[in-house]
Write a protein that holds these residues in place. Sequence first.
Motif, PDB file in Angstrom:
ATOM      1  N   LEU A   1     -80.840 -11.684 -11.581  1.00 56.51           N
ATOM      2  CA  LEU A   1     -82.108 -12.210 -11.072  1.00 56.51           C
ATOM      3  C   LEU A   1     -82.099 -13.733 -11.016  1.00 56.51           C
ATOM      4  CD1 LEU A   1     -85.037 -11.769 -10.180  1.00 56.51           C
ATOM      5  CD2 LEU A   1     -85.681 -11.664 -12.604  1.00 56.51           C
ATOM      6  N   GLU A   2     -81.635 -14.376 -12.097  1.00 59.85           N
ATOM      7  CA  GLU A   2     -81.597 -15.840 -12.138  1.00 59.85           C
ATOM      8  C   GLU A   2     -80.608 -16.399 -11.119  1.00 59.85           C
ATOM      9  OE1 GLU A   2     -80.689 -16.753 -16.167  1.00 59.85           O
ATOM     10  OE2 GLU A   2     -82.717 -16.290 -16.918  1.00 59.85           O
ATOM     11  N   SER A   3     -79.480 -15.719 -10.947  1.00 58.04           N
ATOM     12  CA  SER A   3     -78.499 -16.166  -9.968  1.00 58.04           C
ATOM     13  C   SER A   3     -79.059 -16.097  -8.552  1.00 58.04           C
ATOM     14  CB  SER A   3     -77.239 -15.302 -10.075  1.00 58.04           C
ATOM     15  OG  SER A   3     -76.297 -15.653  -9.095  1.00 58.04           O
ATOM     16  N   SER A   4     -79.785 -15.031  -8.254  1.00 57.54           N
ATOM     17  CA  SER A   4     -80.388 -14.877  -6.931  1.00 57.54           C
ATOM     18  C   SER A   4     -81.386 -15.984  -6.646  1.00 57.54           C
ATOM     19  CB  SER A   4     -81.064 -13.506  -6.828  1.00 57.54           C
ATOM     20  OG  SER A   4     -81.680 -13.336  -5.572  1.00 57.54           O
ATOM     21  N   ARG A   5     -82.163 -16.317  -7.635  1.00 60.76           N
ATOM     22  CA  ARG A   5     -83.164 -17.372  -7.462  1.00 60.76           C
ATOM     23  C   ARG A   5     -82.502 -18.740  -7.295  1.00 60.76           C
ATOM     24  NH1 ARG A   5     -87.304 -15.046 -12.132  1.00 60.76           N
ATOM     25  NH2 ARG A   5     -88.452 -13.604 -10.751  1.00 60.76           N
ATOM     26  N   GLN A   6     -81.429 -18.982  -8.048  1.00 60.02           N
ATOM     27  CA  GLN A   6     -80.744 -20.270  -7.933  1.00 60.02           C
ATOM     28  C   GLN A   6     -80.094 -20.450  -6.569  1.00 60.02           C
ATOM     29  OE1 GLN A   6     -78.014 -20.419 -11.216  1.00 60.02           O
ATOM     30  NE2 GLN A   6     -79.615 -20.641 -12.769  1.00 60.02           N
ATOM     31  N   LEU A   7     -79.687 -19.354  -5.940  1.00 55.46           N
ATOM     32  CA  LEU A   7     -79.063 -19.413  -4.613  1.00 55.46           C
ATOM     33  C   LEU A   7     -80.101 -19.354  -3.491  1.00 55.46           C
ATOM     34  CD1 LEU A   7     -76.046 -16.999  -5.271  1.00 55.46           C
ATOM     35  CD2 LEU A   7     -75.956 -19.488  -5.036  1.00 55.46           C
ATOM     36  N   ASP A   8     -81.389 -19.367  -3.874  1.00 52.91           N
ATOM     37  CA  ASP A   8     -82.493 -19.301  -2.901  1.00 52.91           C
ATOM     38  C   ASP A   8     -82.453 -18.033  -2.064  1.00 52.91           C
ATOM     39  OD1 ASP A   8     -83.609 -21.740  -3.664  1.00 52.91           O
ATOM     40  OD2 ASP A   8     -82.246 -22.865  -2.370  1.00 52.91           O
ATOM     41  N   ASN A   9     -81.979 -16.936  -2.677  1.00 52.10           N
ATOM     42  CA  ASN A   9     -82.013 -15.632  -2.013  1.00 52.10           C
ATOM     43  C   ASN A   9     -83.262 -14.873  -2.429  1.00 52.10           C
ATOM     44  OD1 ASN A   9     -79.521 -16.107  -0.802  1.00 52.10           O
ATOM     45  ND2 ASN A   9     -78.390 -15.230  -2.535  1.00 52.10           N
ATOM     46  N   ASN A  10     -83.644 -13.917  -1.652  1.00 49.77           N
ATOM     47  CA  ASN A  10     -84.797 -13.087  -1.986  1.00 49.77           C
ATOM     48  C   ASN A  10     -84.397 -12.073  -3.043  1.00 49.77           C
ATOM     49  OD1 ASN A  10     -87.005 -11.419  -2.131  1.00 49.77           O
ATOM     50  ND2 ASN A  10     -87.284 -11.244   0.081  1.00 49.77           N
ATOM     51  N   PRO A  11     -84.904 -12.169  -4.284  1.00 47.99           N
ATOM     52  CA  PRO A  11     -84.504 -11.246  -5.358  1.00 47.99           C
ATOM     53  C   PRO A  11     -84.807  -9.785  -5.041  1.00 47.99           C
ATOM     54  CG  PRO A  11     -85.697 -13.128  -6.240  1.00 47.99           C
ATOM     55  CD  PRO A  11     -85.850 -13.183  -4.764  1.00 47.99           C
ATOM     56  N   LYS A  12     -85.787  -9.542  -4.172  1.00 48.00           N
ATOM     57  CA  LYS A  12     -86.156  -8.167  -3.847  1.00 48.00           C
ATOM     58  C   LYS A  12     -85.155  -7.503  -2.910  1.00 48.00           C
ATOM     59  CE  LYS A  12     -91.120  -8.912  -4.466  1.00 48.00           C
ATOM     60  NZ  LYS A  12     -92.456  -8.806  -3.842  1.00 48.00           N
ATOM     61  N   LYS A  13     -84.251  -8.292  -2.322  1.00 49.48           N
ATOM     62  CA  LYS A  13     -83.293  -7.753  -1.371  1.00 49.48           C
ATOM     63  C   LYS A  13     -81.870  -7.681  -1.929  1.00 49.48           C
ATOM     64  CE  LYS A  13     -85.819  -9.064   2.802  1.00 49.48           C
ATOM     65  NZ  LYS A  13     -85.733  -9.742   4.126  1.00 49.48           N
ATOM     66  N   VAL A  14     -81.752  -7.798  -3.251  1.00 49.82           N
ATOM     67  CA  VAL A  14     -80.440  -7.669  -3.893  1.00 49.82           C
ATOM     68  C   VAL A  14     -79.948  -6.231  -3.735  1.00 49.82           C
ATOM     69  CG1 VAL A  14     -79.235  -7.647  -6.106  1.00 49.82           C
ATOM     70  CG2 VAL A  14     -80.736  -9.555  -5.527  1.00 49.82           C
ATOM     71  N   ILE A  15     -78.688  -6.060  -3.328  1.00 48.71           N
ATOM     72  CA  ILE A  15     -78.096  -4.729  -3.167  1.00 48.71           C
ATOM     73  C   ILE A  15     -76.970  -4.567  -4.185  1.00 48.71           C
ATOM     74  CG2 ILE A  15     -76.837  -3.200  -1.615  1.00 48.71           C
ATOM     75  CD1 ILE A  15     -78.233  -4.533   0.705  1.00 48.71           C
ATOM     76  N   PHE A  16     -77.158  -3.682  -5.136  1.00 51.86           N
ATOM     77  CA  PHE A  16     -76.131  -3.418  -6.143  1.00 51.86           C
ATOM     78  C   PHE A  16     -75.022  -2.581  -5.514  1.00 51.86           C
ATOM     79  CE2 PHE A  16     -79.916  -4.312  -8.609  1.00 51.86           C
ATOM     80  CZ  PHE A  16     -79.419  -5.146  -9.614  1.00 51.86           C
ATOM     81  N   GLY A  17     -73.795  -3.037  -5.706  1.00 53.61           N
ATOM     82  CA  GLY A  17     -72.660  -2.379  -5.084  1.00 53.61           C
ATOM     83  C   GLY A  17     -72.016  -3.246  -4.027  1.00 53.61           C
ATOM     84  N   GLY A  18     -72.730  -4.310  -3.604  1.00 53.40           N
ATOM     85  CA  GLY A  18     -72.156  -5.241  -2.639  1.00 53.40           C
ATOM     86  C   GLY A  18     -72.808  -5.159  -1.280  1.00 53.40           C
ATOM     87  N   ARG A  19     -73.349  -6.279  -0.804  1.00 49.50           N
ATOM     88  CA  ARG A  19     -74.017  -6.311   0.498  1.00 49.50           C
ATOM     89  C   ARG A  19     -73.034  -6.088   1.643  1.00 49.50           C
ATOM     90  NH1 ARG A  19     -78.801  -7.902   2.274  1.00 49.50           N
ATOM     91  NH2 ARG A  19     -79.382  -8.622   0.187  1.00 49.50           N
ATOM     92  N   ASP A  20     -71.821  -6.647   1.514  1.00 49.84           N
ATOM     93  CA  ASP A  20     -70.833  -6.499   2.585  1.00 49.84           C
ATOM     94  C   ASP A  20     -70.432  -5.036   2.767  1.00 49.84           C
ATOM     95  OD1 ASP A  20     -70.894  -9.193   3.052  1.00 49.84           O
ATOM     96  OD2 ASP A  20     -69.115  -9.627   1.844  1.00 49.84           O
ATOM     97  N   LEU A  21     -70.155  -4.359   1.661  1.00 51.59           N
ATOM     98  CA  LEU A  21     -69.793  -2.950   1.745  1.00 51.59           C
ATOM     99  C   LEU A  21     -70.933  -2.115   2.313  1.00 51.59           C
ATOM    100  CD1 LEU A  21     -67.800  -2.071  -1.530  1.00 51.59           C
ATOM    101  CD2 LEU A  21     -67.023  -1.892   0.831  1.00 51.59           C
ATOM    102  N   PHE A  22     -72.136  -2.409   1.868  1.00 51.59           N
ATOM    103  CA  PHE A  22     -73.307  -1.668   2.355  1.00 51.59           C
ATOM    104  C   PHE A  22     -73.470  -1.869   3.865  1.00 51.59           C
ATOM    105  CE2 PHE A  22     -77.911  -1.291   3.191  1.00 51.59           C
ATOM    106  CZ  PHE A  22     -78.107   0.008   2.742  1.00 51.59           C
TER     107      PHE A  22
END
Length: 478
Positions: free
Chosen positions: A72-93
């Motif tokens: 969660l903290e990493s997502s916020r530091q990168l200015d990404n939307n924490p609600k759109k985090v995909i566990f397993g990898g966004r590229d693979l998904f």
Amino acid sequence: MIVIQAKLIFLNQQDKQIVLDLMRRWSSCMKFAYKRLLEGYDRKTLKRDLQGTFDLNSRYVDDAIMKARGVLESSRQLDNNPKKVIFGGRDLFGKLQKRHINGKEYQKLKTKWQERRKGNLYSRGDKSKKGNLNTRIEVKENGTFLRINVGERKYVYARIEAGYKKNKRREELLQEIAESNIPYSVELKLKNGNIYAYFAIEEEYPEIKITKEKGVIGIDINAHPGNISWTEVDEKGNLISYGNIPMPELASGSKDKKEYFRWQYAHEIVKIAKEKGKAIVIEKLDIKEKGKRGDFSGRKSRRIRHSFSYKSLLSKIKTLAKREGIEVIEVNPSYTSIIGMLKYAPQYMITKDVAAAYVIARRGLGLQEKIPDNYIKFLNALTVDELEELREHVKKTVRNKHIKKKHLREINKAMEFLQSLESKPGRVLEPLDGTSFSAYDFWRVLKVAVVTPLSPEKVKRDFSVLKELLIQGKWGGP
């Protein structure tokens, strides 16, 4: 920070399935905790609720919450939307969403994505628990294992396979971690159906408190007969006590068994130093030593490579000593055995090996070894002709070609030394400036002159017969 990767080998398929189920529950717990953290739940509430939901102990749940908070903290530091985090990898998904991929390729991507989502487990180390309570490294006679907590007082053991010979150092590091009782983190990941473990440790050695101020413990490790000789000396280099630690387990057996017992012997040495409050002095050895001919045929090279792992045992002593705040001093091992057998073995009526450990201890204190007066008189009276007679004697009495070559080589070197010495005015015994000879060559000549006649076929371990020569200066007899 040290991170070591290793593959886990399970004793049976059932144990592996139990661990896979644990990893699946932990991964689900971590994803669930992430969603609750987004909703504003606090750690204490989550920790209480998640234990029953996912059937995990409090430590596993706490580690899952910590990992979720990190994402969660990493997502916020990168200015990404924490609600759109995909566990397993966004590229693979994203690849899985493409309709043109099907069949085996699609199934392969799906399996890889599922492994990343469900095949995880993280366990933090704990200093108060001497390492890691949920996933603990244990060193046994038949190998190094990871003990995994899969339930209340239920454990599964998996063998840690750190790699082949080129990665042997990995396994040694893992064993050092296990023996140290310092905290280490373990992360399990599922890849291509196999479970891999990642061990992370950040070690800080305590301040050195036990130094050579009150004396040292000298260590001499002997490939034959396979023992550790040690001596205790005071700050002035006087011998106080000594002993031997037999190592029969290192003579045969598997690699894992030998490694296990090396740790046990290293612990014994460090325990002695700690109890006596003295620093440890060891030989400084280089495994790259190629010998004079550069083909690893030298005596020292053979001893290191073909007996037990000399350097590995010394390395373990150094590691354990550092963790106990004990100073470790490394010294040049040249001629320690020869000086010990000729000077201290007859003087104190001790074995050649203990005498070598005594020389190592004194060298660690910075003390120089002088040739006793009676030995100097003996050398001044020694002639090249007498060594010539000795050479003929060796040729007649020694049948073993290897032994004969070794002794003849030593005698030739001694004769060459004496010839250079006789050309000097007054035949003064001192290092020969401008030649290839050094102070150690005097000890070499002594060994040839007094040891070879006594035992031309084998180096003796009892040198009490030299006591009269050393103390009373008597020589010239049969």
